[in-house]
Design an enzyme around this catalytic site. Structure first.
Site, PDB file in Angstrom:
ATOM      1  N   ASN A 199       0.870  -1.173   0.000  1.00  0.00           N
ATOM      2  CA  ASN A 199       0.000   0.000   0.000  1.00  0.00           C
ATOM      3  C   ASN A 199       0.914   1.232   0.000  1.00  0.00           C
ATOM      4  O   ASN A 199       1.507   1.559   1.029  1.00  0.00           O
ATOM      5  CB  ASN A 199      -0.892  -0.031   1.249  1.00  0.00           C
ATOM      6  CG  ASN A 199      -1.736   1.218   1.388  1.00  0.00           C
ATOM      7  OD1 ASN A 199      -1.769   2.068   0.499  1.00  0.00           O
ATOM      8  ND2 ASN A 199      -2.417   1.341   2.521  1.00  0.00           N
ATOM      9  N   TRP A 200       1.023   1.873  -1.144  1.00  0.00           N
ATOM     10  CA  TRP A 200       1.962   2.991  -1.273  1.00  0.00           C
ATOM     11  C   TRP A 200       1.412   4.274  -0.649  1.00  0.00           C
ATOM     12  O   TRP A 200       2.118   5.264  -0.573  1.00  0.00           O
ATOM     13  CB  TRP A 200       2.317   3.215  -2.748  1.00  0.00           C
ATOM     14  CG  TRP A 200       3.061   2.065  -3.381  1.00  0.00           C
ATOM     15  CD1 TRP A 200       3.425   0.881  -2.780  1.00  0.00           C
ATOM     16  CD2 TRP A 200       3.543   1.983  -4.731  1.00  0.00           C
ATOM     17  NE1 TRP A 200       4.094   0.080  -3.677  1.00  0.00           N
ATOM     18  CE2 TRP A 200       4.184   0.728  -4.876  1.00  0.00           C
ATOM     19  CE3 TRP A 200       3.494   2.848  -5.837  1.00  0.00           C
ATOM     20  CZ2 TRP A 200       4.766   0.325  -6.085  1.00  0.00           C
ATOM     21  CZ3 TRP A 200       4.072   2.438  -7.042  1.00  0.00           C
ATOM     22  CH2 TRP A 200       4.707   1.200  -7.159  1.00  0.00           C
ATOM     23  N   LYS A 201       0.150   4.250  -0.258  1.00  0.00           N
ATOM     24  CA  LYS A 201      -0.502   5.418   0.353  1.00  0.00           C
ATOM     25  C   LYS A 201      -0.284   6.656  -0.514  1.00  0.00           C
ATOM     26  O   LYS A 201      -0.243   6.531  -1.747  1.00  0.00           O
ATOM     27  CB  LYS A 201      -0.003   5.598   1.797  1.00  0.00           C
ATOM     28  CG  LYS A 201      -0.145   4.297   2.613  1.00  0.00           C
ATOM     29  CD  LYS A 201       0.016   4.476   4.088  1.00  0.00           C
ATOM     30  CE  LYS A 201      -0.156   3.128   4.779  1.00  0.00           C
ATOM     31  NZ  LYS A 201      -0.072   3.204   6.229  1.00  0.00           N
ATOM     32  N   HIS A 248      -9.431   1.184   4.907  1.00  0.00           N
ATOM     33  CA  HIS A 248      -8.144   1.311   5.598  1.00  0.00           C
ATOM     34  C   HIS A 248      -8.320   2.216   6.818  1.00  0.00           C
ATOM     35  O   HIS A 248      -9.127   3.148   6.794  1.00  0.00           O
ATOM     36  CB  HIS A 248      -7.096   1.894   4.644  1.00  0.00           C
ATOM     37  CG  HIS A 248      -5.715   1.837   5.215  1.00  0.00           C
ATOM     38  ND1 HIS A 248      -5.256   2.798   6.081  1.00  0.00           N
ATOM     39  CD2 HIS A 248      -4.736   0.921   5.095  1.00  0.00           C
ATOM     40  CE1 HIS A 248      -4.029   2.458   6.457  1.00  0.00           C
ATOM     41  NE2 HIS A 248      -3.693   1.330   5.871  1.00  0.00           N
ATOM     42  N   GLU A 261      -6.688   4.610   7.913  1.00  0.00           N
ATOM     43  CA  GLU A 261      -6.530   6.053   7.650  1.00  0.00           C
ATOM     44  C   GLU A 261      -7.801   6.627   7.046  1.00  0.00           C
ATOM     45  O   GLU A 261      -8.131   7.795   7.274  1.00  0.00           O
ATOM     46  CB  GLU A 261      -5.296   6.268   6.745  1.00  0.00           C
ATOM     47  CG  GLU A 261      -4.015   6.050   7.544  1.00  0.00           C
ATOM     48  CD  GLU A 261      -2.882   5.381   6.790  1.00  0.00           C
ATOM     49  OE1 GLU A 261      -2.865   5.412   5.545  1.00  0.00           O
ATOM     50  OE2 GLU A 261      -2.000   4.811   7.472  1.00  0.00           O
ATOM     51  N   GLU A 320      -5.307  -4.828  10.551  1.00  0.00           N
ATOM     52  CA  GLU A 320      -4.257  -3.835  10.764  1.00  0.00           C
ATOM     53  C   GLU A 320      -4.529  -3.108  12.082  1.00  0.00           C
ATOM     54  O   GLU A 320      -5.341  -2.177  12.123  1.00  0.00           O
ATOM     55  CB  GLU A 320      -4.254  -2.815   9.619  1.00  0.00           C
ATOM     56  CG  GLU A 320      -3.947  -3.427   8.270  1.00  0.00           C
ATOM     57  CD  GLU A 320      -3.362  -2.402   7.300  1.00  0.00           C
ATOM     58  OE1 GLU A 320      -2.267  -2.653   6.794  1.00  0.00           O
ATOM     59  OE2 GLU A 320      -3.969  -1.341   7.095  1.00  0.00           O
ATOM     60  N   GLY A 380       2.633   2.314  10.795  1.00  0.00           N
ATOM     61  CA  GLY A 380       3.587   3.410  10.632  1.00  0.00           C
ATOM     62  C   GLY A 380       4.296   3.793  11.923  1.00  0.00           C
ATOM     63  O   GLY A 380       4.914   4.849  12.014  1.00  0.00           O
ATOM     64  N   SER A 432       3.582  -2.169  10.294  1.00  0.00           N
ATOM     65  CA  SER A 432       5.034  -2.233  10.509  1.00  0.00           C
ATOM     66  C   SER A 432       5.662  -3.570  10.092  1.00  0.00           C
ATOM     67  O   SER A 432       6.605  -4.036  10.718  1.00  0.00           O
ATOM     68  CB  SER A 432       5.385  -1.895  11.967  1.00  0.00           C
ATOM     69  OG  SER A 432       4.972  -0.566  12.265  1.00  0.00           O
ATOM     70  N   GLY A 444       2.968  -1.107   4.314  1.00  0.00           N
ATOM     71  CA  GLY A 444       3.018   0.323   4.000  1.00  0.00           C
ATOM     72  C   GLY A 444       4.439   0.754   3.708  1.00  0.00           C
ATOM     73  O   GLY A 444       4.953   0.572   2.609  1.00  0.00           O
TER      74      GLY A 444
HETATM   75  P1  13P Z   1       3.153   0.382   7.705  1.00  0.00           P
HETATM   76  O1  13P Z   1       3.672  -0.893   7.093  1.00  0.00           O
HETATM   77  O2  13P Z   1       3.894   1.606   7.230  1.00  0.00           O
HETATM   78  O3  13P Z   1       3.043   0.294   9.192  1.00  0.00           O
HETATM   79  O4  13P Z   1       1.654   0.574   7.150  1.00  0.00           O
HETATM   80  C1  13P Z   1       0.775  -0.478   7.231  1.00  0.00           C
HETATM   81  C2  13P Z   1      -0.425  -0.145   6.442  1.00  0.00           C
HETATM   82  O5  13P Z   1      -1.192   0.731   6.797  1.00  0.00           O
HETATM   83  C3  13P Z   1      -0.666  -0.890   5.193  1.00  0.00           C
HETATM   84  O6  13P Z   1      -1.941  -0.654   4.706  1.00  0.00           O
END
Ligand code: 13P
Length: 253
Positions: A9-11, A95, A97, A167, A173, A213, A234
Site C-alpha cells: 500500500n503505497w498510500k 483502511h 486512515e 491492521e 507506521g 510495521s 506500508g
Molecule cells: P506500515 O507498514 O507503514 O506500518 O503501514 C501499514 C499499512 O497501513 C498498510 O496498509
C-alpha cells in the site's frame, strides 16, 4: 495452506517517475517468487503508468479506495469500473486512515465492498482496533463489529473473492509491530467469524492479511502463524528491496 498475498500500500507517496521505477524494480525481482502473489497499490494518478509496467508480470495492480456508485455526478470520486478499466484487480477498502482521518463508516465501507464485488474487483477489507480499544480489552468486540458492518450482505460465494486485512491501528507506521501471538489471536477470531457466518469451506478460502510495521526482518514470524495468509505493507513497500525481501519470506514458507 492458502497462497500468501504480499500487498504494497503505497498510500500518498511516489510521484509518477518514482512509481514507475519502483514498480519496475518490483516486477523485475518478482518473477522468482512463484509461490506467492504480489500486489502493488499506488496512488490513483499513478495507477495507469504502474499498470503498464506490471502488465504481463506476476505483480497485480490495486487501488487504495473507490466510490460505491457506478457513475455520475460524484466529483472527485472513482468507480469500480474505472479501476478495472485502469487495470486493477484489487481495491483496498476501509483502511484505518480512511476510517479515522476521512471518517469512513462501516456502512460506507460495506457499500463499497458490495460494489467492488459486483464489478469483479477483489476487495481487501481492512479492520483494526485503536490502542485505547486494545488496552480496554475491546479488541475482539471492535473487530467483530467492523467485520459485521463492513461485510453485511456479502454472500458465501462473494466472501471467497474477498480478502480481509487485520491492521491494528497502533502498529501502522509506528514501528510497533503486533507480536505474532497478538496477530494470530485476532486472525483466529476472524476465521471463526467467517466459519460462523458462512461455512468452513468458504472460510478457508479467505485470505486474511496482517498489516502494521511489516518488514523483511519480522515477516517470517508473522507469516508462519496459522491464519496469517499474507501481509499488507506500508512503509516497507516503498523500497523494492525491502518489499521483495518480504515476498521472499512468504515464498519460502
Ligand atoms: P506500515 O507498514 O507503514 O506500518 O503501514 C501499514 C499499512 O497501513 C498498510 O496498509
Amino acid at each position: 495452506m492458502l497462497r500468501k498475498l504480499i500487498a504494497g500500500n503505497w498510500k500518498m507517496n511516489t510521484d509518477r517517475a518514482g512509481a514507475v521505477k519502483l514498480a519496475r524494480a518490483i516486477a523485475d525481482g518478482a518473477a522468482k517468487y512463484s509461490t506467492v502473489d504480489l500486489l502493488v497499490c499506488p496512488p490513483f494518478v499513478n495507477l495507469v503508468p504502474v499498470g503498464e509496467v506490471v502488465k504481463g508480470t506476476k505483480v497485480a495492480l490495486g487501488a487504495q479506495n473507490m466510490y460505491h456508485e457506478a457513475s455520475g455526478a460524484f466529483t472527485g470520486e472513482t468507480s469500480a469500473a474505472m479501476l478495472l478499466d485502469a487495470g486493477c484487480s484489487y481495491v483496498i477498502l476501509g483502511h484505518s486512515e480512511r476510517r479515522h482521518i476521512l471518517k469512513e463508516t462501516d456502512a460506507d465501507i460495506n457499500k463499497k465492498t458490495s460494489a467492488a464485488l459486483a464489478a469483479g474487483l477483489i476487495p481487501i477489507v481492512c479492520v483494526g482496533e485503536l490502542l485505547a480499544e486494545r488496552e480496554a480489552g475491546q479488541t475482539t468486540a471492535v473487530i467483530r463489529h467492523q467485520f459485521e458492518g463492513s461485510l453485511a450482505g456479502v454472500s458465501a460465494e462473494q466472501i471467497e473473492q474477498t480478502v480481509i486485512a487485520y491492521e491494528p491501528v497502533w502498529a501502522i507506521g509506528t514501528g510497533k509491530v503486533a507480536t505474532p501471538q497478538q496477530a494470530a489471536e485476532v486472525h483466529a477470531d476472524l476465521r471463526k467469524l467467517l466459519v460462523d457466518r458462512y461455512n468452513s469451506g468458504s472460510a478457508e478460502k479467505v485470505r486474511i492479511l496482517y498489516g502494521g510495521s511489516v518488514k523483511a526482518s519480522n515477516a517470517g514470524e508473522l507469516l508462519a502463524q496459522p491464519n496469517i495468509d499474507g501481509a499488507l505493507v506500508g512503509g516497507a513497500s516503498l523500497n523494492a528491496e525491502d518489499f521483495l525481501g518480504i515476498a521472499a519470506t512468504g515464498a519460502a514458507l
